[in-house]
Structures are given as structure tokens and as C-alpha cells.
Design a protein around this motif. Structure first.
Motif, short mmCIF file in Angstrom:
data_model
loop_
_atom_site.label_atom_id
_atom_site.label_comp_id
_atom_site.label_asym_id
_atom_site.label_seq_id
_atom_site.Cartn_x
_atom_site.Cartn_y
_atom_site.Cartn_z
N ASP A 147 0.55 3.12 -12.48
CA ASP A 147 0.97 4.28 -13.34
C ASP A 147 0.84 5.66 -12.58
O ASP A 147 1.43 6.53 -13.13
CB ASP A 147 0.01 4.40 -14.56
CG ASP A 147 0.00 3.01 -15.51
OD1 ASP A 147 0.98 2.49 -15.56
OD2 ASP A 147 -1.13 2.83 -16.04
N LYS A 148 0.71 5.57 -11.37
CA LYS A 148 0.31 6.81 -10.47
C LYS A 148 1.82 7.15 -10.21
O LYS A 148 2.75 6.36 -9.87
CB LYS A 148 -0.37 6.56 -9.30
CG LYS A 148 -0.67 7.76 -8.61
CD LYS A 148 -1.29 7.37 -7.22
CE LYS A 148 -1.49 8.71 -6.08
NZ LYS A 148 -2.21 8.37 -5.21
N VAL A 149 2.12 8.42 -10.22
CA VAL A 149 3.47 8.97 -10.06
C VAL A 149 3.55 9.07 -8.59
O VAL A 149 2.77 9.46 -7.79
CB VAL A 149 3.62 10.27 -10.63
CG1 VAL A 149 4.94 11.14 -10.20
CG2 VAL A 149 3.60 10.55 -12.08
N ARG A 150 5.02 8.38 -7.99
CA ARG A 150 4.92 8.35 -6.63
C ARG A 150 6.33 9.00 -6.25
O ARG A 150 7.39 8.39 -6.57
CB ARG A 150 4.90 6.81 -6.07
CG ARG A 150 3.30 6.61 -6.23
CD ARG A 150 3.35 4.93 -5.85
NE ARG A 150 2.07 4.60 -5.48
CZ ARG A 150 1.22 4.00 -6.74
NH1 ARG A 150 1.78 4.33 -8.05
NH2 ARG A 150 -0.02 3.80 -6.54
N GLY A 203 0.77 -1.16 0.19
CA GLY A 203 -0.07 -0.14 -0.11
C GLY A 203 0.82 1.16 -0.11
O GLY A 203 1.87 1.28 0.61
N CYS A 204 0.40 2.06 -0.86
CA CYS A 204 1.29 3.33 -0.85
C CYS A 204 0.25 4.85 -0.90
O CYS A 204 0.53 5.39 -2.06
CB CYS A 204 2.26 3.34 -2.00
SG CYS A 204 3.52 4.66 -2.08
N GLY A 205 -0.53 4.61 -0.22
CA GLY A 205 -1.83 5.82 -0.23
C GLY A 205 -1.02 6.64 0.75
O GLY A 205 0.09 7.14 0.76
N VAL A 206 -2.06 7.43 1.45
CA VAL A 206 -1.66 8.63 2.19
C VAL A 206 -0.58 8.10 3.28
O VAL A 206 0.59 8.87 3.66
CB VAL A 206 -2.69 9.30 3.17
CG1 VAL A 206 -2.53 10.42 3.95
CG2 VAL A 206 -3.80 9.74 1.92
N VAL A 207 -0.80 7.11 3.99
CA VAL A 207 0.18 6.82 5.22
C VAL A 207 1.31 5.80 4.38
O VAL A 207 2.72 6.21 4.74
CB VAL A 207 -0.68 5.57 6.00
CG1 VAL A 207 0.51 4.95 6.86
CG2 VAL A 207 -1.88 6.44 6.72
N GLY A 208 0.98 5.18 3.36
CA GLY A 208 2.24 4.16 2.97
C GLY A 208 3.19 5.33 2.38
O GLY A 208 4.49 5.11 2.07
N SER A 209 2.79 6.33 1.35
CA SER A 209 3.80 7.40 1.11
C SER A 209 4.66 7.85 1.80
O SER A 209 5.61 8.12 1.71
CB SER A 209 2.83 8.11 -0.17
OG SER A 209 1.90 8.91 0.57
N GLU A 210 3.94 8.31 3.02
CA GLU A 210 4.91 8.86 4.00
C GLU A 210 5.75 8.26 4.70
O GLU A 210 6.84 8.48 5.18
CB GLU A 210 3.68 9.52 4.94
CG GLU A 210 4.16 10.53 5.92
CD GLU A 210 4.61 11.86 5.51
OE1 GLU A 210 5.50 12.54 6.17
OE2 GLU A 210 4.11 12.19 4.28
N PRO A 241 1.35 11.58 11.08
CA PRO A 241 1.26 10.83 12.46
C PRO A 241 1.02 9.43 12.53
O PRO A 241 1.84 8.81 13.42
CB PRO A 241 0.00 11.54 13.01
CG PRO A 241 -0.39 12.77 12.34
CD PRO A 241 0.27 12.43 10.97
N THR A 242 0.45 8.89 11.53
CA THR A 242 0.16 7.43 11.53
C THR A 242 1.46 6.74 11.04
O THR A 242 1.74 5.76 11.53
CB THR A 242 -0.93 6.92 10.51
OG1 THR A 242 -1.90 7.72 10.83
CG2 THR A 242 -1.13 5.51 10.45
N ALA A 243 2.13 7.48 10.29
CA ALA A 243 3.67 6.85 9.88
C ALA A 243 4.56 7.05 10.78
O ALA A 243 5.44 6.09 10.80
CB ALA A 243 4.13 7.82 8.68
N SER A 244 4.32 7.92 11.70
CA SER A 244 5.22 8.04 12.79
C SER A 244 5.24 6.85 13.63
O SER A 244 6.36 6.21 14.19
CB SER A 244 5.02 9.20 13.72
OG SER A 244 5.73 9.39 14.94
N ALA A 245 3.87 6.11 13.73
CA ALA A 245 3.72 5.23 14.65
C ALA A 245 4.44 4.04 13.97
O ALA A 245 5.01 3.07 14.46
CB ALA A 245 2.09 4.89 14.92
#
Length: 432
Positions: free
Chosen positions: A50-53, A12-19, A308-312
Motif C-alpha cells: 500500500d505504500k506509494v512508490r 525490495g524497494c526501500g532506499v536502494v531499491g527505489s533508487e 551510491p549503492t544503486a550506482s553499484a
């Protein structure tokens, strides 16, 4: 320091995964120093390749999550895709192929935590999930490690930022539920479909996880009583203010007085303004813990959002990587007590009941008789006539502590009285 990097794969590389990926890249040297070895992002499983990350090498992107977790050279899998499947299968497959797992998946852990723990233990791997409850707030690890030598009797908290934002706006601005929800949606606090938040599903999953850790027993999502907050009105807030209270959607996990059972529940409740949870504003989370030796503790902070979630997640990642280097494992499931989970009917608390009644003599006596017949003691009564010309009055009753089953029986009997035109509101009173 070991030179061979520990390999991490991201599901997964959404809001949390990308962070998570960004922090792993920008803080690589610091992470390596804290862990004792470099950490390498070895693969990222996504649905839309295909989404740019930004910051992630294209060759790391794959749509084949199963192949990624089966590689055999991955040390840690970070799962941030959410949902039950395919997350459950991917996590158990990761264990089978020698990888520990860091997850933020509250729904899966609340439903199948015991099976995941068993799979991790069978294959000698770690399962860490600090990010599954209350975002960046350090809560899971203190409960299962720092307080492991203590006896926890109660955990009560605000564990959903969306609902707290809505209720806070209703309290401070006088807005109605729909108006406050619209503002939460516009600001990005509420999803397009806010059902999981406002109906308490999100908080219930977190309550199951917290109860399991706190009481060393297995508590599933189905064991948690759940009541949403969509019926909370401006009139409820007005009544709460007259009592020196406010209203919060609370997750409450507690041990019975005799220690023989536990309960877990999520519902709106009035709490005194003097209670620390009453001052939790906006989309913040806070959890109040009552332990036998440590006393009262409160954990407070942002409960959601990418950073914040990525911090955890990163905190767990550091711990799991250290365990990998030391060829050791962190704490697994602690369910030695195997306490039964009692029904909501056995919960004992206070209640605030608002009734629409006929405005004539004898009504209060009839209502008081019904409460007495069901063993519910009345603390205070407030009656106010209406100027609407329909001969009705508002009657607000606040009870002493009573079992929920007794209160339910009382309300059912009240509805049958000819003089009771309707039960406008029923709300529990907590935190006193």
C-alpha cells in the motif's frame, strides 16, 4: 540493437531499491545503448504493497516474491532486501528458473557465498555483488577482474561509513563516543540500533567477501576476527596524536609472509597521519590494496546511501545484461588456493598499551620484565604521574611487531601484577 527487452525483477524497494527503479526509468535510453537491448522493470516484490512508490506502476508491485522469481521470463533478479532468509532461497530459486542475480547482500554472501556461487554455476547464471562492499566504490570488480593476473598480499580499509563518521568526530572535535554517536544518529548515518556497525559486524561481513576474492580462497564470516569500537575513548585519541596517528575501524585481510595462510580481521587501530587512510573523513569509505605487481592502490568514495549503492547495482546490472545478450557468463567463484584462515593469535603487528600503575620506583622494571618473558619487544615507554592523590601513574607502552597471542599473554600477566591497577587500553598500530 535487440528489440525484445531484458526483463528485470526487483526484490525490495526501500532506499536502494527505489533508487534502482528510478535510474532504470529515467536513464532507460542510456542503459539500452550501453547494454545493446532495452531493459524493462517487470516486477517489484515488497512487504508493504500500500505504500506509494513514485515512478513505479502499481501493477508491478507484488508481495509474492517467490512467484516473481519463478516466473521463468525474468532475465535478471536484483536483490536488495538484505538478511540471510528469505534472500538465500529467493536467489537460488531465481537461478533454477533461468535468472542471473545482482545482489547487495553482504551478510548472505559472507555466510553462504560458496553455495550461491555453486548454484549459479549449476544453472549457468551470473552472480554479481559490487554493491555489497563499499557502496559506489568500484572494488569487487577490480579485485576479481582487473587484478586477476596479479597477486594481492593485503587489503586494508575503512568499509563502514557510520563508524568512520563517529571516530572522525571524536578525533576532530574531541567529542566522546556517545556524543559522536548521537550526532551520527541525528544526521541519519547511524541506525536506531547501531550494533551491526559499531560492533564491527557489518565490516566483518565485507572483510570476508574481500578476503575471499583477493586470496582466491573461501573465507566465511565466522573466520573473521571482530572487535568493535565502542571502547575507544578521548584518551586513546590523545595518545594517538602524541604518536602522530589517528584511530580508524579497519578491515584488514592479509596473506601470511610465507603465503601459506590468510587472515581477516576487523578492529580499531592507530594509523600514522601520513597513511592515505588517515585522511578519510566523515562517512566516506576507502580501501587500500597492496599487490605484487600493481603496488599500492587506493579506492575511495561514498560507501553507503541510496544513490551510491544503486550506482553499484546498476553497474552490475549492465554487465549481467550484456552477458545475457552474448550468452556468456562473467567470473564465478575463484577459490582454487583453498588456503587456511589463521587465527587472530598468529597475526603479527604493533601494539599500544595504556596501563594504570602504582606511582613508585621499580614498576617500570616489573612491567618491562613481563613483556620480555613473553617475547614482546618494547619500542617506546611514556610514564606520567597523576595529580589525583591516589599514588597512580599512567604508563604507555608501544611495542615492536609481535604475534597477537604473545601480546594477549603479556596483558594477562600484567593484570596479575600488584603494581598494575588496570589495563586502560589496548590498541593495535597498523599502516606503518
Amino acid at each position: 540493437m535487440r528489440t525484445r527487452p531484458l526483463k528485470v525483477a526487483l526484490l525490495g524497494c526501500g532506499v536502494v531499491g527505489s533508487e534502482v527503479a528510478r535510474i532504470m526509468t529515467t536513464h532507460a535510453d542510456d542503459l539500452a545503448a550501453r547494454i545493446g537491448a532495452p531493459v524493462e522493470l517487470a516486477g517489484v516484490a515488497v512487504r508493504r504493497p500500500d505504500k506509494v512508490r513514485e515512478g513505479i506502476a502499481p501493477e508491478l508491485i507484488t508481495t509474492d516474491a517467490t512467484a516473481l522469481v519463478k516466473r521463468g521470463d525474468i532475465d535478471v533478479i536484483v536483490e536488495v532486501i538484505g538478511g540471510v532468509e528469505p534472500a538465500r532461497t529467493l536467489i537460488t530459486t531465481a537461478f533454477e528458473h533461468g535468472a542471473s542475480v545482482v545482489s547487495a547482500n553482504k551478510a548472505l554472501l559472507a555466510q553462504d557465498g560458496a553455495a550461491l556461487y555453486a548454484a549459479a554455476e549449476e544453472h549457468g547464471q551470473d552472480l554479481y555483488y559490487e554493491a555489497a562492499v563499499a557502496g559506489a566504490i568500484p572494488l569487487v570488480r577490480p579485485l576479481r577482474e582487473s587484478l586477476a593476473g596479479d597477486k594481492i598480499n593485503r587489503v586494508m580499509g575503512i568499509v563502514n561509513g557510520t563508524t568512520n563518521f563517529i571516530l572522525d568526530k571524536m578525533d576532530t572535535s574531541g567529542a566522546g563516543y556517545s556524543e559522536a554517536l548521537d550526532e551520527a544518529t541525528a544526521l541519519g548515518y547511524a541506525e536506531a540500533d547501531p550494533t551491526a556497525d559499531v560492533e564491527g559486524f557489518d565490516a566483518a561481513a565485507k572483510a570476508a567477501i574481500l578476503a575471499g576474492i583477493a586470496f582466491h580462497t573461501r573465507v566465511r564470516l565466522d573466520d573473521v576476527y571482530r572487535e568493535g569500537m565502542t571502547e575507544v575513548t578521548a584518551a586513546d585519541f590523545a595518545s594517538a596524536k602524541q604518536m602522530g596517528c589517528t584511530i580508524k575501524l579497519l578491515a584488514i585481510c592479509e596473506r601470511a609472509a610465507d603465503g601459506g595462510s590468510v587472515t581477516a580481521r576487523v578492529h580499531p587501530a592507530m594509523i600514522p597521519l601520513s597513511h592515505p587512510l588517515a585522511s578519510v573523513r566523515e562517512a566516506y569509505n576507502a580501501v587500500f590494496v597492496e599487490a605484487e605487481a600493481a603496488g599500492q592502490l587506493m579506492f575511495y568514495g561514498p560507501g553507503a546511501g541510496g544513490a551510491p549503492t544503486a550506482s553499484a547495482v546498476l553497474g552490475d546490472l549492465v554487465a549481467v545484461c550484456r552477458n545475457k545478450l552474448n550468452e556468456a557468463n562473467g567470473p564465478g567463484e575463484s577459490a582454487y588456493t583453498q588456503l587456511p584462515v589463521s587465527s587472530m593469535g598468529e597475526v603479527v603487528t604493533r601494539y599500544h598499551i595504556s596501563l594504570d600503575v602504582a606511582d613508585k620506583p621499580g614498576v617500570l622494571a616489573q612491567v618491562a620484565t613481563v613483556f620480555a618473558e613473553h617475547g614482546v619487544s618494547i619500542d617506546t615507554v611514556r610514564q606520567q604521574g597523576r595529580q589525583d592523590g591516589f599514588g597512580e601513574a599512567s604508563l604507555v607502552v608501544v611495542t615492536h611487531r609481535a604475534p597477537d597471542a604473545a601480546l594477549s599473554g603479556t596483558v594477562e600477566a600484567l593484570r596479575k601484577l600488584d603494581t598494575v591497577r588496570g589495563v586502560a587500553s589496548i590498541m593495535r598500530v597498523e599502516g606503518e
